[in-house]
Design a protein around this motif. Structure first.
Motif, short mmCIF file in Angstrom:
data_model
loop_
_atom_site.label_atom_id
_atom_site.label_comp_id
_atom_site.label_asym_id
_atom_site.label_seq_id
_atom_site.Cartn_x
_atom_site.Cartn_y
_atom_site.Cartn_z
N PRO A 74 0.71 -1.35 0.06
CA PRO A 74 -0.06 0.12 0.27
C PRO A 74 0.80 1.24 0.11
N ASN B 181 1.61 3.06 3.00
CA ASN B 181 2.54 2.42 3.96
C ASN B 181 3.91 2.72 3.66
N ARG C 262 11.77 6.44 2.73
CA ARG C 262 12.18 5.17 2.71
C ARG C 262 12.56 4.76 1.33
C1 LIG Z 1 3.11 -1.64 6.72
O1 LIG Z 1 4.59 -1.33 7.02
C2 LIG Z 1 4.98 -2.16 8.23
C3 LIG Z 1 6.21 -2.33 8.28
O2 LIG Z 1 7.03 -1.05 7.92
C4 LIG Z 1 4.40 -3.63 8.03
O3 LIG Z 1 4.80 -4.35 9.18
C5 LIG Z 1 2.89 -3.77 7.60
O4 LIG Z 1 2.76 -5.43 7.47
C6 LIG Z 1 2.65 -3.06 6.68
N1 LIG Z 1 1.37 -3.12 6.30
C7 LIG Z 1 0.75 -3.57 5.14
C8 LIG Z 1 -0.73 -3.58 5.12
O5 LIG Z 1 1.43 -4.13 4.30
#
Ligand SMILES: *[C@@H]1O[C@H](CO)[C@@H](O)[C@H](O)[C@H]1NC(C)=O
Ligand SMILES: *[C@@H]1O[C@H](CO)[C@@H](O)[C@H](O)[C@H]1NC(C)=O
Ligand SMILES: *[C@@H]1O[C@H](CO)[C@@H](O)[C@H](O)[C@H]1NC(C)=O
Ligand SMILES: *[C@@H]1O[C@H](CO)[C@@H](O)[C@H](O)[C@H]1NC(C)=O
Ligand SMILES: *[C@@H]1O[C@H](CO)[C@@H](O)[C@H](O)[C@H]1NC(C)=O
Ligand SMILES: *[C@@H]1O[C@H](CO)[C@@H](O)[C@H](O)[C@H]1NC(C)=O
Length: 535
Positions: free
Chosen positions: A420, A423, A428
């Protein structure tokens, strides 16, 4: 004599015909009114301004005609009271082929007869209803013939027909192909006209003049009519037109005549047309435009630079354009009042906002301080440093996104596919070292990589070639040697066998006899012995 007779005959025929038509309509009975409130739903209420509201709901009652009078429950006082009372009546969902002249009232009237199978309208309809406000006749079978100017004429005044108060007319989903030039001459207050889903594919001169004569018009809906162009004589007098819907037509370019609405037009729907691209200056002069819908265009590929140069823009709906790959965000820099931006479900891979090349006043602040809703989901985003920088620079990353529950996700590079966007951060992504094998190669592959590939291929090819040659050489050598020992020597041995041993055996008898006799000679040379024996 003959002429007179003919004239008389003609006059007689026309009188008979006219009378016949009139009579036909007059003889049609109305729905009886007694105890109507037991069949229909009658409501009356008074608001804080002492305005009385009457609601008569006769929808889906299997009626074939409308009521001859207003229900007694409404009271004669209120019916005559003028615009201080309001009647809302619905006959929708009945089988009323002919809408007859409406019963008299001075109240303001809203009438609906949708899905009535209407084919005809009695002329005049509103002679005793001068304060009719809204008429909703969508989803019927009305054709051009039903819409004549006298339909809308009001009561006869001292010297002419009074105009009626009609403001809102809905004729959508009918079979109208053209309009009478004078159709709206009795409706000087008409502000809203809906002609969507008709057959006005070619707005001929009379139709254009007809619509173009309604100088009070504020909202016009011409969507889903198969239109390909808008004539220049349509808009010059429509200086109050604020909302225009021409979606679902066959336009391939933005009609040039739209620029005639430059000052007034606030909302424009162009969705579902056949644009291939929107060229720069497509919306030139639309300085008041606040809401633009350019969604659902299956062939739209690009919005060229300058296409969205709309200073007053507040909402841009650009969604479900399955081939749209290019959109110049820079165009929107001047739309400081932008509050909603919907870019969902297109084919966009990136967004570039080159702040340096644009207005320097925006470089330190967010370009769209009022932006509240942003949707970028459903695009095959290439999650590059550039994309995230754009999102953060423009303040787009802070906005609450994805109102419809779907999230914007990266499609490439493979390392981030499916992540996503919400995220990830520019910090980064820009730091991230994407392994070379994951890098996108179809978008300008690095030259050295390509050269190395070629060299590698050449080396492999030459190695394979050399190995092949060596193997081939070895095989040839071995075969030569085999030939040498198998075929090259054997015939010699054969001839020697034939020549010496075999001939010795075949010619044995005399020679052996001779050798037996000439032992000394045979020992010195057998060849000469045999030769002598053969001879
Ligand atoms: C978003 O990022 C975090 C680590 O940065 C991760 O643990 C999490 O699973 C991610 N969420 C999704 C929906 O990918
Ligand atoms: C409407 O008002 C006019 C005059 O204002 C009056 O002559 C007419 O009778 C009224 N109509 C009805 C149905 O009461
Ligand atoms: C844009 O137009 C399409 C087609 O007419 C419609 O489905 C959509 O709801 C419109 N979007 C907005 C925000 O008006
Ligand atoms: C933006 O909105 C403000 C207040 O609503 C208004 O005064 C201003 O004229 C608008 N700007 C443009 C370019 O329309
Ligand atoms: C941004 O604008 C500058 C100056 O106009 C130009 O040199 C540069 O190539 C632009 N960058 C992109 C990505 O368009
Ligand atoms: C923008 O540029 C102009 C001249 O190029 C300059 O006068 C102005 O001060 C600049 N504005 C900002 C906010 O930097």
């Amino acid at each position: 004599m003959k002429h007179k007779f003919l004239l008389l005959l003609l006059a007689g025929t026309s009188f008979f015909l006219a009378n016949g038509v009139q009579a036909q309509h007059e003889n049609i009975p109305y729905q009886p009114v007694t105890n109507i409130c037991q069949t229909c739903l009658c409501l009356s209420s008074q608001d804080s301004d002492h305005r009385t509201h009457f609601n008569l709901d006769c929808s889906v009652r299997n009626f074939e005609h409308i009521l001859a009078r207003w229900p007694e429950e409404f009271g004669s006082q209120a019916i005559a009271a003028g615009a201080s009372s309001e009647i809302v009546v619905s006959y929708s969902g009945n089988r009323i082929k002919l809408l007859q002249q409406l019963p008299a009232t001075n109240a303001s009237l809203t009438l609906s007869c949708r899905h009535c199978g209407l084919q005809n309208l009695q002329v005049p309809l509103f002679m005793d209803v001068p304060n009719v406000e809204a008429l909703y006749l969508s989803w019927n079978e009305l054709t051009d013939d039903a819409l004549v100017p006298d339909l809308f004429r009001g009561p006869f005044g001292s010297s002419r027909y009074e105009p009626i108060g009609l403001r809102d007319l809905d004729l959508s989903h009918n079979r109208i192909a053209r309009l009478d030039r004078r159709l709206f001459e009795h409706t000087p207050h008409l502000t809203k006209l809906n002609l969507a889903y008709n057959q006005l594919s070619a707005l001929d001169e009379a139709t254009a003049a007809s619509i173009g004569s309604v100088t009070t018009l504020q909202r016009l809906d011409l969507s889903h009519n198969g239109l390909m162009s808008l004539p220049a004589q349509l808009f010059p007098k429509l200086t109050a037109l604020r909302i225009l819907d021409i979606s679902g037509n066959e336009f391939t370019v933005v009609p040039a005549s739209l620029s005639q609405l430059s000052k007034s037009l606030v909302q424009l729907n162009l969705a579902g047309n056949s644009f291939l691209s929107l060229k720069g200056n497509s919306f030139q002069g639309l300085v008041s435009l606040k809401r633009l819908n350019i969604s659902s265009m299956p062939s739209l590929r690009s919005l060229e630079e300058g296409a969205l140069h709309l200073p007053a823009l507040e909402e841009l709906h650009c969604s479900r354009n399955s081939k749209l790959e290019r959109l110049e965000l820079v165009d929107l820099i001047n739309s400081r009042n932008l509050t909603q931006l919907d870019l969902s479900r297109n084919a966009l891979t990136t967004l570039v906002l080159n702040i340096t090349s644009s207005n320097n006043a925006t470089s330190n602040t967010e370009p769209w301080p009022r932006l509240r809703r942003l949707s970028i989901s459903g695009n095959p985003w290439y999650c590059s440093c550039e994309l995230f920088k754009t999102l953060e620079l423009s303040g787009l990353s802070h906005i609450e996104r994805e109102t419809d529950g779907s999230e914007a996700r990266c499609e490439t590079p493979y390392l981030l596919a499916g992540s996503p966007i919400s995220n990830l951060t520019a910090e980064r992504i820009c730091k991230m070292v994407i392994p070379k094998k994951y890098r996108e190669v179809d978008e300008e592959p690095p030259r050295f990589l390509r050269r190395r590939y070629i060299i590698l291929t050449a080396i492999i090819a030459s190695i394979v070639l050399v190995i092949g040659l060596v193997i081939g050489f070895v095989v040839v050598c071995i075969r030569r040697r085999l030939k040498g020992s198998d075929y090259g020597v054997q015939p010699i041995r054969y001839t020697s066998v034939r020549g010496s041993n075999l001939s010795q055996f075949s010619q044995l008898q005399p020679a052996s006899v001779a050798s037996k006799f000439n032992n000394v000679h045979a020992g010195s040379s057998s060849g000469t012995t045999t030769g002598a024996a053969n001879a």
